[in-house]
Each structure stands twice: as C-alpha cells, then as structure tokens.
Scaffold this motif. Sequence first.
Motif, mmCIF file in Angstrom:
data_model
loop_
_atom_site.group_PDB
_atom_site.id
_atom_site.type_symbol
_atom_site.label_atom_id
_atom_site.label_comp_id
_atom_site.label_asym_id
_atom_site.label_seq_id
_atom_site.Cartn_x
_atom_site.Cartn_y
_atom_site.Cartn_z
ATOM 1 N N THR A 109 42.179 35.687 37.843
ATOM 2 C CA THR A 109 43.314 34.440 37.866
ATOM 3 C C THR A 109 44.768 35.345 37.871
ATOM 4 N N LYS A 110 45.773 34.885 37.960
ATOM 5 C CA LYS A 110 46.943 35.231 38.226
ATOM 6 C C LYS A 110 47.372 36.369 36.975
ATOM 7 N N LYS A 111 46.840 36.071 35.865
ATOM 8 C CA LYS A 111 46.820 36.753 34.798
ATOM 9 C C LYS A 111 46.145 37.930 34.690
ATOM 10 N N TYR A 112 44.926 38.064 35.554
ATOM 11 C CA TYR A 112 44.095 39.095 35.509
ATOM 12 C C TYR A 112 44.264 40.136 36.116
ATOM 13 N N TYR A 113 44.981 40.034 37.462
ATOM 14 C CA TYR A 113 45.372 41.154 38.487
ATOM 15 C C TYR A 113 46.362 42.277 37.921
ATOM 16 N N PRO A 114 47.452 41.623 37.263
ATOM 17 C CA PRO A 114 48.389 42.587 36.568
ATOM 18 C C PRO A 114 47.811 43.322 35.442
ATOM 19 N N LEU A 115 47.022 42.577 34.728
ATOM 20 C CA LEU A 115 46.156 43.550 33.592
ATOM 21 C C LEU A 115 45.343 44.647 34.384
ATOM 22 N N VAL A 145 28.213 30.798 35.216
ATOM 23 C CA VAL A 145 29.508 30.386 35.852
ATOM 24 C C VAL A 145 30.090 31.936 36.300
ATOM 25 N N LYS A 146 30.016 32.213 37.473
ATOM 26 C CA LYS A 146 30.508 33.610 38.114
ATOM 27 C C LYS A 146 31.249 33.220 39.285
ATOM 28 N N ARG A 147 32.068 34.427 39.805
ATOM 29 C CA ARG A 147 32.896 34.577 41.112
ATOM 30 C C ARG A 147 32.069 34.173 42.032
ATOM 31 N N SER A 148 32.738 33.463 43.203
ATOM 32 C CA SER A 148 31.966 33.305 44.322
ATOM 33 C C SER A 148 31.868 34.822 45.085
ATOM 34 N N THR A 149 31.171 34.927 46.027
ATOM 35 C CA THR A 149 30.833 36.241 46.502
ATOM 36 C C THR A 149 32.058 36.396 47.388
ATOM 37 N N GLU A 150 33.025 35.599 47.658
ATOM 38 C CA GLU A 150 34.244 35.872 48.322
ATOM 39 C C GLU A 150 35.337 36.329 47.295
ATOM 40 N N LEU A 151 35.229 35.893 46.102
ATOM 41 C CA LEU A 151 36.137 36.370 45.288
ATOM 42 C C LEU A 151 35.574 37.574 44.467
ATOM 43 N N LEU A 152 34.501 37.886 44.486
ATOM 44 C CA LEU A 152 33.959 38.810 43.870
ATOM 45 C C LEU A 152 34.103 40.096 44.933
ATOM 46 N N ILE A 153 34.249 39.784 46.037
ATOM 47 C CA ILE A 153 34.538 40.899 47.120
ATOM 48 C C ILE A 153 35.984 41.251 47.203
ATOM 49 N N HIS A 154 36.850 40.100 46.941
ATOM 50 C CA HIS A 154 38.284 40.342 47.017
ATOM 51 C C HIS A 154 38.695 41.200 45.690
#
Length: 177
Positions: A109-115, A145-154
């Motif tokens: 999420t937007k909160k996750y990346y800066p963390l 419930v897991k990240r999609s492949t695309e999101l996991l790669i990102h």
Amino acid sequence: MEKIWGVFVFLSTNQYQSISKNLTLEDDFWDYILDEAEKAKMNTIILDVGDGVVFNSHPEISLPDAWTRERVHKEIEKCRAKGIKIIPKLNFSHYHSYWMHDYRGSVSTKKYYPLCSDLIKELYEIFEGPEYIHLGMDEEEYLPVKRSTELLIHDTKFLIDEVNKTGAKACIWCDIL
C-alpha cells in the motif's frame, strides 16, 4: 569473492506471529553462537532482525528491549574480532510480516513503501554499511490472501532498488522465483 559460510540467527521470532513481547535471543546464547561460529571457521551470520533493533524512523515497531545502535555496534565489533560479518535481514514477505506490528496489514500500500524505504536505509546505517541486506521474501504463497504475481514482482524490485540505493547488495530467498 569470498565464499559465505555461516549460520542463520533470529534476533526476534516475531516473523510468523506476534507472540513475544521481548527479544527471544538471549545474550548467553548469542555469545555461544559467536564462539561456535568462530570454532567452525564461519565468516557470516544472517541476523533476522525484525522488531529486534531500535528504528529511530519507526520506534513503534521495535520491541522494548530491542538492540540499540550502541548494542549493534558492540556486537559487530565482537563479530569482527572473530572474523564474522553480519548480514542483517528484514523479512518483507507478507507471510512473515508480523514484526511490522500495525503495518502488517499495509503490505503493498501507499503506507508500506515509505516504511520499507525508511527501514532499509536505517538498517544499513545501524549495521554500519553491510555488504548485503537480506529481504526475506519467502513462503509468500502460504497465505490465503496474497499479493498477485505482478504486485509481488513490483514489490520485490522496489525493495531491491531500495537496498541498491544504500550501496549494499540485496539477498532474497528464492521461493518466489
């Protein structure tokens, strides 16, 4: 390039679930690990840090008895004297994100990346510019419930880029490959 010969050690075990309110690695056992690693001529400890060090950028993550910068420095010096390097590890796998406490539900999420960016940068500073930083990323597939492949790669690319910005090299478990 020197071959890595080492051991994997948990400073905190709050990776799978938040059950411990304090560090689970006792000082005597840490010293025992260092002595035995030296006897075995090991040159590396992968230290799963999690919530086991004090993060100035996010103190809400750290356990009450987490290692301070001074304590980390002291332990790095003990390791150096024995010919051992520490590879600090934060596991950013959704499955192993309990150490993030309130941020656990914020993966991707937007909160996750800066963390993540803050913690990686600070981990590099706390551990005095290690050659490697381990990002975990294992067992992602075990959650319903897991990240999609695309999101996991990102996310993996993002985390590796953040490590690269510090000057360290990123390590990950190969599960996601």
